[in-house]
Design a protein around this motif. Sequence first.
Motif, short mmCIF file in Angstrom:
data_model
loop_
_atom_site.label_atom_id
_atom_site.label_comp_id
_atom_site.label_asym_id
_atom_site.label_seq_id
_atom_site.Cartn_x
_atom_site.Cartn_y
_atom_site.Cartn_z
N GLN A 230 33.21 44.67 38.13
CA GLN A 230 34.71 45.01 37.92
C GLN A 230 35.54 44.39 38.94
OE1 GLN A 230 35.80 45.90 34.70
NE2 GLN A 230 33.75 45.71 34.25
N GLY A 231 36.75 43.95 38.51
CA GLY A 231 37.61 43.51 39.67
C GLY A 231 37.66 42.20 40.01
N ILE A 232 36.71 41.07 39.66
CA ILE A 232 36.57 39.90 40.23
C ILE A 232 37.64 39.06 39.13
CG2 ILE A 232 34.97 37.83 39.88
CD1 ILE A 232 32.64 39.64 40.16
N HIS A 233 38.60 38.29 39.75
CA HIS A 233 39.41 37.63 39.27
C HIS A 233 39.34 36.10 39.57
CE1 HIS A 233 41.57 41.66 38.81
NE2 HIS A 233 41.18 41.73 40.23
N TYR A 234 40.00 35.49 38.70
CA TYR A 234 40.25 33.87 38.73
C TYR A 234 41.58 33.70 39.31
CZ TYR A 234 40.08 29.13 37.09
OH TYR A 234 40.15 27.75 37.00
N VAL A 235 41.88 32.98 40.59
CA VAL A 235 43.23 33.03 40.89
C VAL A 235 43.51 31.51 41.12
CG1 VAL A 235 44.58 33.49 43.04
CG2 VAL A 235 42.95 35.12 42.36
N ILE A 236 44.86 31.22 40.72
CA ILE A 236 45.47 29.87 40.90
C ILE A 236 46.28 30.01 41.99
CG2 ILE A 236 46.31 28.00 39.75
CD1 ILE A 236 45.27 28.66 37.17
N LEU A 237 46.14 29.33 43.12
CA LEU A 237 47.08 29.53 44.27
C LEU A 237 47.75 28.04 44.66
CD1 LEU A 237 48.45 31.29 46.37
CD2 LEU A 237 46.61 31.24 47.79
N ASN A 238 48.83 27.83 44.51
CA ASN A 238 49.36 26.55 44.74
C ASN A 238 48.65 25.53 44.03
OD1 ASN A 238 51.55 27.55 46.19
ND2 ASN A 238 50.17 27.44 47.86
N GLY A 239 48.31 25.72 42.93
CA GLY A 239 47.44 24.52 41.79
C GLY A 239 45.95 24.81 42.37
N VAL A 240 45.51 25.45 43.50
CA VAL A 240 44.14 25.65 43.77
C VAL A 240 43.26 26.53 42.99
CG1 VAL A 240 42.29 25.88 45.59
CG2 VAL A 240 44.49 24.74 46.15
N LYS A 241 42.37 26.51 42.26
CA LYS A 241 41.63 27.32 41.44
C LYS A 241 40.36 28.13 42.34
CE LYS A 241 42.95 24.86 37.15
NZ LYS A 241 42.50 24.21 35.90
N GLN A 242 40.25 29.41 42.20
CA GLN A 242 39.19 30.14 42.91
C GLN A 242 38.84 31.36 42.24
OE1 GLN A 242 40.42 31.17 47.03
NE2 GLN A 242 42.32 30.42 46.38
N ILE A 243 37.71 31.88 42.60
CA ILE A 243 37.20 33.10 42.07
C ILE A 243 37.17 34.05 43.23
CG2 ILE A 243 35.42 34.33 41.19
CD1 ILE A 243 34.73 31.95 39.31
N VAL A 244 37.89 35.39 43.22
CA VAL A 244 37.99 36.30 44.42
C VAL A 244 37.39 37.45 43.91
CG1 VAL A 244 40.11 35.19 45.03
CG2 VAL A 244 40.30 36.97 43.60
N ASN A 245 37.04 38.14 45.00
CA ASN A 245 36.20 39.45 44.68
C ASN A 245 34.66 39.47 44.53
OD1 ASN A 245 38.40 40.99 45.89
ND2 ASN A 245 38.79 42.39 43.92
#
Length: 520
Positions: free
Chosen positions: A505-520
């Motif tokens: 729980q709490g794993i996110h898919y983040v798009i930051l300035n067009g860069v896609k990454q999985i966090v947590n």
Amino acid sequence: MSYLEEIQVKNLDHLGIVAGLIDEIGIVKIINNKLGIDVREKISAGTVVKSILINGLGFVSRPLYLFSQFFQDKAIEKLLGERIQPDYLNDDKIGRVMDELYKYGLNDIFIEVVLEVIKKFKIDLKYSHLDSTSFHLDGEYKREEDKEKQEEEKIIKERPIFIKKGYSRDHRPDLKQCVLDLITSQDGDIPLFVRVGDGNESDKAVFGKVLVEFKKQIKFDSIMVCDSALYGQENLQLIQHLKWITRVPMTIKKAKELVQNIEVEEVKDEDKEKRSDLNLESYTWKEEIVAYGGIKQTWLIVLSEKRQKSDLEKLEKQLSQEEKKSQKFLKEIQSEEFEHPQAARYKLKAINKKLRLLEIKEVELIETYSKKKEKIYKMISLIIKKDEEISRKTKEAGKFILATNLVEENKLEASEILITYKNQQSTERGFRFLKDPLFFTDSFFVEKPERIETMLFLMSLCLLIYNLGQRELRNCLKRVKKGINNQVGKVTLRPTLRWIFQCFQGIHYVILNGVKQIVN
């Protein structure tokens, strides 16, 4: 554009694991190969099925018409594929796919998925377990033709099921229901065969036919394990070419005689340690060769110390309750005035039908006169114990009989027969999963019997994915000889997959300035 406006955060949680398992099995490809792909459609049938399975294993209990809402805050492009939008998963699309699945043949699709799982993940099929449960349903579920099934009807049927009242495992005899037959592997509790039946269906009537159909669909040499519903002369004849282990019902005369008269063998000192290692230290047994229904078989008469203690406690409780009840009956019959001797004896007979371990016996029938000077009869009686019945129940306490047609060169060790039958809870674990209120089976909300069957097919696929993931996790931990902490912080090699889901729980898919990454 501000810095914050360039960030998108979407939930992934444990659903990435679910999606990965679905992809590894190849479910989307199998569905699309069966139903075909229409280039005009925005989303394929296989992907719709994948979305239903992800929702089902999301443990949020959302109905079909809220599927698009379920995916609003999820990383749908990561879970289902690029360019897929949540509004593609509307109730009309899902309904059409469910109807297509039913029309093609739910059994055929499920078998193909199972065969792929067996092949890819090397599932051990030495033992398979069969059991059934019921699902209660709300609504009318009217059918244009609601005639009774014909005896010669095939076990895999073309017509939809009949939703009707029957024996309820959920203790809701007031509601209509349907029945689910499930066969699972002993290795990992993987569902191998699923069949939905009418609400009033009897296990004894169909279990033999289910096993024969299963053997036709999946050709391998598996020993079938089932409860006493399978054990009957007709079923034994039907499955005489299969290998099986089952429980013998105590309604059979030969079984009654054996548990009454046979003495189980004392455990030798050299065997005690071996039984302890197998977790069978509280069991003793004796083998007998029996011919029943024209089939030669081994009967294992088993005595469980724990069950014996429990049965004897229940017997004492029943005896105590009957003593109170019989005192009340005795007082009632001795105070009553009867016009004829036959009336008194008829009343006594009716009372004794309500007693199992005690009996009220007539001592004397006195002829006398009432206050109105009318001739009447009064009964003098006493309470006696049914010593024979109490002795029978005492001897039966803790005993049960297991039967198998594996004799002579195919003979199994008694300990293996017992351990294998104890693993019959494999199917029970599956039923508990399917009936979990957090699962999307909490209530059925589809109105057609065809949709009910399809929902149970999809739920069974969810069970397959969950149990396969749990099996792979435990096998991996066993290989590396490394455990993980469970809910109470203790190291275990056998965690539940649900606990792992909670850890994600709490794993996110983040798009930051067009860069896609999985966090947590």
